[in-house]
Structures are given as C-alpha cells and as structure tokens.
Design a protein around this motif. Sequence first.
Motif, PDB file in Angstrom:
ATOM      1  N   UNK A  63       0.808  -1.224   0.000  1.00  0.00           N
ATOM      2  CA  UNK A  63       0.000   0.000   0.000  1.00  0.00           C
ATOM      3  C   UNK A  63       0.840   1.272   0.000  1.00  0.00           C
ATOM      4  N   UNK A  64       2.011   1.234   0.597  1.00  0.00           N
ATOM      5  CA  UNK A  64       2.892   2.403   0.616  1.00  0.00           C
ATOM      6  C   UNK A  64       3.419   2.689  -0.804  1.00  0.00           C
ATOM      7  N   UNK A  65       3.792   1.634  -1.518  1.00  0.00           N
ATOM      8  CA  UNK A  65       4.256   1.815  -2.889  1.00  0.00           C
ATOM      9  C   UNK A  65       3.127   2.308  -3.798  1.00  0.00           C
ATOM     10  N   UNK A  66       1.962   1.726  -3.616  1.00  0.00           N
ATOM     11  CA  UNK A  66       0.816   2.145  -4.428  1.00  0.00           C
ATOM     12  C   UNK A  66       0.503   3.631  -4.208  1.00  0.00           C
ATOM     13  N   UNK A  67       0.668   4.089  -2.981  1.00  0.00           N
ATOM     14  CA  UNK A  67       0.372   5.489  -2.664  1.00  0.00           C
ATOM     15  C   UNK A  67       1.360   6.442  -3.339  1.00  0.00           C
ATOM     16  N   UNK A  68       2.646   6.107  -3.373  1.00  0.00           N
ATOM     17  CA  UNK A  68       3.626   7.032  -3.962  1.00  0.00           C
ATOM     18  C   UNK A  68       3.617   6.971  -5.485  1.00  0.00           C
ATOM     19  N   UNK A  69       3.141   5.864  -6.039  1.00  0.00           N
ATOM     20  CA  UNK A  69       3.090   5.760  -7.499  1.00  0.00           C
ATOM     21  C   UNK A  69       1.854   6.481  -8.029  1.00  0.00           C
TER      22      UNK A  69
END
Length: 329
Positions: free
Chosen positions: A322-328
């Motif tokens: 979820x952290x990666x999805x948020x920054x992408x």
Amino acid sequence: MRSRTRLLALLAALAAVVTVAAGCSSSNDDADGKVVGSVDRGPTTQVRESKDGLRVVALGWSDGEIAASLGVKPVAIYDWMGFGDENKGVGPWATDKFGDDSPTVIKNSGTTYNYEQIELLEPDLILNVRASGDSKVFDRLSQIAPVASAPAGTPDFAVNWREQTELIGKAIGKTEEAKAAVAETDSVISKAKTANPEFAGRSFVYAAKFGDAYGAYIRGDARFDVFAELGFAAYKPVEDLKTSGFFVNVPAEKVTALDAQTAVFTTISKPLSELQSDRLIDSLPVVRDGRALIIDENDEINQGLAAGTPQSIALAVQAVTPKLAAIIK
C-alpha cells in the motif's frame, strides 16, 4: 599354536577398538535413531533424531527461523541479524514459534564458527544453508553432524529463499510443510502483483546508505527479488556498476544511479536521520518528487526482507504494497 594365539589376541584387540569407536560416535551414527530427513552433501546424508527428538543447530542466515516455522525448534540459533535472546534469535514475528522453549542464541561474530561450542550442543543436524560456501567450513561441520547446505557453487549467502526453505524442510522431515509455506507466500506476492498492475515495468532500486557511501541490492537478495516479482524492473545504471554478490557499491559521484522511477532507501548501521538529511539523496528527483520510501533499517519491511523467510517476506509485502501504491499514484 603360537601363531594361533597371536591371531586370537589380534582379533580381540580389533574388537576392542571397534567397541570404543562405536561408543564415541555421535547420535547420528546410532543405528537405532529414527531417520527423519536427509541432506544432499557430505559423508553422512541421512538425518537421524535422538531419543528426545531432533536436535538442530541452525547456523545459516534465517535457517533457524525457517525450521521453527516448519515445526522443528532448533536448540541453538546463530543470530546474524542481532534479534537477541528476547526474540530467541529470530524475527519478532516468529518468536512465538518457540513457545516456552528458548534456544541457545549464538552471538554473530562473522563467518568463523566456534566448533567446540557446536559439538557440545550435540546436534543431530546442522543447518548451514544460507551461509558461506567455504568447503573447509562444510567439511569441519560434517565431522560433527549431517549438514544441510546450499548446492556447491552457490555464491555466499545467496541461496534463493524458496530453495532454502525446501532444503531445510527436506533435512528436518518437513517437506510438505516447506512446500506449503512457499506456496502461501507465493500467493501473497501474486495477489499483490495482480492488485497493483501499475508496478509493472517501473524501474526500481532498493538502496542503503552506510558509512560515507551508498549501495543497492540486486538479484539474489530478497530486497530486490521480491520487488521484481511484484512487477518492478531493475534500473540499468545500477546493473552497470561493479557488483559484489547481491549488493553493488554506489560511490557518491555516481549517486544518480539510484534515481529510478521508484525507490526504497534505508541505512546500514546508521541512524535514519543521516539519510533524511543527506543532500545527495535529497537532490535525486525520485526523492524530490515523492516517489521514494525512506524507512528505518529496523522497520518491519526492511527487517522482513532482510530475513528473507516465507513468513517475513509475506509480512513485508503486505506492509510495503500500500505504501508503494500510494507514492506511485
């Protein structure tokens, strides 16, 4: 008559030698010990348990955590990651696998083992799978007990987590449990990849600051391999640098090699504040544009990927996705 007397005396002496040798043999040479597993290399390949159960000494990186997760609690664990006695030498996510039992936690002193200490632990099996491939170490350990190790020729500490789990499962007689553990984590990775198609093809680095230099994890380490399985692509400027096993050094003058489309930054034996105030890292567009995660080296994501076990990888993927999805996005 005299020759016959000499022959009988010689036979008696030989019988005494055999008896003494048998009395000095390890528990693994006990013909009455139940065969529970096997290893692929060494003078002894069958693993036999003692009367009070299988005594396992786990020396390789995360070998002990994997064995415990499969249902066999080692009597001793080499604490590569410094989890300590309070965590029983494994990641905090796996401490409960030991219940009320506590293994001997062997402090990390590098790749030189204390063989006398290992002998006193009277192991039926030694796990040295994710470890140095030094043949002299293997030969010395094999004098104590059967040794589960990575296949000959595997680079030091670079055995794939799936193969590591399967080799340990085979050695401790938990083959089916090992397959199930791998399959469960594979499912977590697969579901995360499917739920985040935007990861596919994006260049990625997992970098660390240490001392006055930088580096990045590459193929052969879970801190890169897991992200590749999620769909991310290796960043060519990192691949073009000189590698050292599963890690590549990045000198300060080439720090732009870390400027991928997406990045994770952490430290090695340094406070996070030194990374957060690093002007070179701050100058990278991937950081300025908010496309990078900056995490403490003791963060569950970093520790889980560093441990590289089925359980720890699954936890790390669930935390980082979820952290990666948020920054992408």
